[in-house]
Design a protein around this motif. Sequence first.
Motif, mmCIF file in Angstrom:
data_model
loop_
_atom_site.group_PDB
_atom_site.id
_atom_site.type_symbol
_atom_site.label_atom_id
_atom_site.label_comp_id
_atom_site.label_asym_id
_atom_site.label_seq_id
_atom_site.Cartn_x
_atom_site.Cartn_y
_atom_site.Cartn_z
ATOM 1 N N TRP A 13 -43.480 88.933 -6.140
ATOM 2 C CA TRP A 13 -43.396 89.865 -5.357
ATOM 3 C C TRP A 13 -42.515 89.432 -4.085
ATOM 4 O O TRP A 13 -41.937 90.316 -3.509
ATOM 5 C CB TRP A 13 -44.634 90.402 -4.789
ATOM 6 C CG TRP A 13 -45.402 91.261 -5.623
ATOM 7 C CD1 TRP A 13 -44.993 92.033 -6.733
ATOM 8 C CD2 TRP A 13 -46.628 91.874 -5.499
ATOM 9 N NE1 TRP A 13 -46.071 92.963 -7.337
ATOM 10 C CE2 TRP A 13 -46.773 92.836 -6.472
ATOM 11 C CE3 TRP A 13 -47.649 91.463 -4.529
ATOM 12 C CZ2 TRP A 13 -48.206 93.360 -6.632
ATOM 13 C CZ3 TRP A 13 -48.826 92.184 -4.474
ATOM 14 C CH2 TRP A 13 -49.070 92.886 -5.477
ATOM 15 N N SER A 14 -42.126 87.916 -3.958
ATOM 16 C CA SER A 14 -41.355 87.594 -2.880
ATOM 17 C C SER A 14 -42.115 87.899 -1.633
ATOM 18 O O SER A 14 -41.465 88.179 -0.717
ATOM 19 C CB SER A 14 -39.905 87.956 -3.083
ATOM 20 O OG SER A 14 -39.395 87.662 -3.917
ATOM 21 N N ALA A 15 -43.631 87.849 -1.648
ATOM 22 C CA ALA A 15 -44.499 88.010 -0.541
ATOM 23 C C ALA A 15 -45.311 86.935 -0.331
ATOM 24 O O ALA A 15 -45.729 86.506 -1.081
ATOM 25 C CB ALA A 15 -45.091 89.452 -0.913
ATOM 26 N N SER A 16 -45.936 86.979 0.992
ATOM 27 C CA SER A 16 -47.057 86.022 1.316
ATOM 28 C C SER A 16 -48.224 86.613 0.530
ATOM 29 O O SER A 16 -48.120 87.610 0.177
ATOM 30 C CB SER A 16 -47.234 85.836 2.812
ATOM 31 O OG SER A 16 -47.891 87.179 3.216
ATOM 32 N N GLN A 17 -49.238 85.664 0.448
ATOM 33 C CA GLN A 17 -50.147 86.182 -0.461
ATOM 34 C C GLN A 17 -51.360 87.190 0.333
ATOM 35 O O GLN A 17 -52.089 87.760 -0.481
ATOM 36 C CB GLN A 17 -51.061 85.014 -0.969
ATOM 37 C CG GLN A 17 -52.181 85.428 -2.156
ATOM 38 C CD GLN A 17 -52.674 84.093 -2.839
ATOM 39 O OE1 GLN A 17 -52.658 83.178 -2.383
ATOM 40 N NE2 GLN A 17 -53.568 84.628 -3.716
ATOM 41 N N SER A 39 -52.909 87.136 -6.883
ATOM 42 C CA SER A 39 -52.742 85.768 -7.314
ATOM 43 C C SER A 39 -51.614 85.131 -6.654
ATOM 44 O O SER A 39 -50.586 85.969 -6.294
ATOM 45 C CB SER A 39 -52.831 85.693 -8.607
ATOM 46 O OG SER A 39 -51.550 86.125 -9.387
ATOM 47 N N PRO A 40 -51.733 83.978 -6.603
ATOM 48 C CA PRO A 40 -50.434 83.200 -5.890
ATOM 49 C C PRO A 40 -48.931 83.461 -6.750
ATOM 50 O O PRO A 40 -48.116 83.546 -6.285
ATOM 51 C CB PRO A 40 -50.821 81.708 -5.753
ATOM 52 C CG PRO A 40 -52.211 81.638 -5.744
ATOM 53 C CD PRO A 40 -52.825 82.954 -6.807
ATOM 54 N N SER A 41 -49.359 83.603 -8.229
ATOM 55 C CA SER A 41 -48.116 84.062 -9.043
ATOM 56 C C SER A 41 -47.549 85.342 -8.732
ATOM 57 O O SER A 41 -46.556 85.386 -8.553
ATOM 58 C CB SER A 41 -48.728 83.819 -10.548
ATOM 59 O OG SER A 41 -47.510 83.902 -11.419
ATOM 60 N N ALA A 87 -52.781 83.455 -13.315
ATOM 61 C CA ALA A 87 -52.043 84.526 -14.007
ATOM 62 C C ALA A 87 -51.492 85.418 -13.116
ATOM 63 O O ALA A 87 -51.689 85.444 -11.894
ATOM 64 C CB ALA A 87 -53.091 85.242 -14.809
ATOM 65 N N CYS A 88 -50.338 86.073 -13.453
ATOM 66 C CA CYS A 88 -49.624 87.000 -12.379
ATOM 67 C C CYS A 88 -50.397 88.450 -12.508
ATOM 68 O O CYS A 88 -50.172 89.029 -13.456
ATOM 69 C CB CYS A 88 -48.193 87.156 -12.748
ATOM 70 S SG CYS A 88 -47.009 87.868 -11.600
ATOM 71 N N LEU A 89 -51.421 88.462 -11.388
ATOM 72 C CA LEU A 89 -52.102 89.820 -11.708
ATOM 73 C C LEU A 89 -52.353 90.302 -10.032
ATOM 74 O O LEU A 89 -52.347 89.506 -9.019
ATOM 75 C CB LEU A 89 -53.283 89.654 -12.346
ATOM 76 C CG LEU A 89 -54.209 88.314 -12.246
ATOM 77 C CD1 LEU A 89 -55.245 88.547 -11.027
ATOM 78 C CD2 LEU A 89 -54.775 88.203 -13.680
ATOM 79 N N HIS A 90 -52.863 91.591 -10.047
ATOM 80 C CA HIS A 90 -53.413 92.029 -8.691
ATOM 81 C C HIS A 90 -54.286 92.967 -9.055
ATOM 82 O O HIS A 90 -54.611 93.613 -10.064
ATOM 83 C CB HIS A 90 -52.247 92.427 -7.784
ATOM 84 C CG HIS A 90 -51.467 93.659 -8.469
ATOM 85 N ND1 HIS A 90 -50.608 93.571 -9.162
ATOM 86 C CD2 HIS A 90 -51.402 94.602 -7.995
ATOM 87 C CE1 HIS A 90 -50.006 94.765 -9.652
ATOM 88 N NE2 HIS A 90 -50.405 95.482 -8.669
#
Length: 190
Positions: free
Chosen positions: A106-110, A99-101, A83-86
């Motif tokens: 975010w166009s950022a590294s994990q 998450s990787p998603s 899922a797209c979450l933080h």
Amino acid sequence: MTLAMIQQGFPAFGRRLKRLRRATGMKQAALAHVMRVDQATVSRWENGVQTPSPEQQSAVFTALSDHRADDAALKRLVGSSQACLHLVDEASHVCLAYSPSRARDWSASQHSLLGVSLWQFATDEIRQAEMELTDEGWWDLQAPNPKAFITSQAVHDQITISAGQIVWERLYLADGTPVRLVSGTRVRAA
């Protein structure tokens, strides 16, 4: 820290501080000692009688973060989710895991935003939703209802926030520290 954060600080700072300080088990006097103020000053902050500068607010949250549990399992679950979450510290918005998603969104590294307060990247809608939490009783409830709202897109040097729905849910770390699980759905282009 951005200019906006320096000028505005955190909404409901006193309530955030009180919940986090109690969750970490730190007494007002101990926090006062760390912050080099008296206990009455910490009390005034928590009761909203006095609000420290945004820089001092950040320093308070940093001081309290040194007294928290790690909760590696929860961070690992978030960090490996489809899922797209933080996950953020509820008081300071410091990013604990994503998450990787979410990293792609975010166009950022994990790992580049771990330990960074995401408050500095908040859109107007996120700031408004944060301010509404006080009136909704969020800071007074142990388990507040999830908060859902729509945000616009924002592009920053370190992060891109996609337009779409955001849902905030409160969770607790093993030591009782409140954290916020943030999930989202992008608005699809027509």
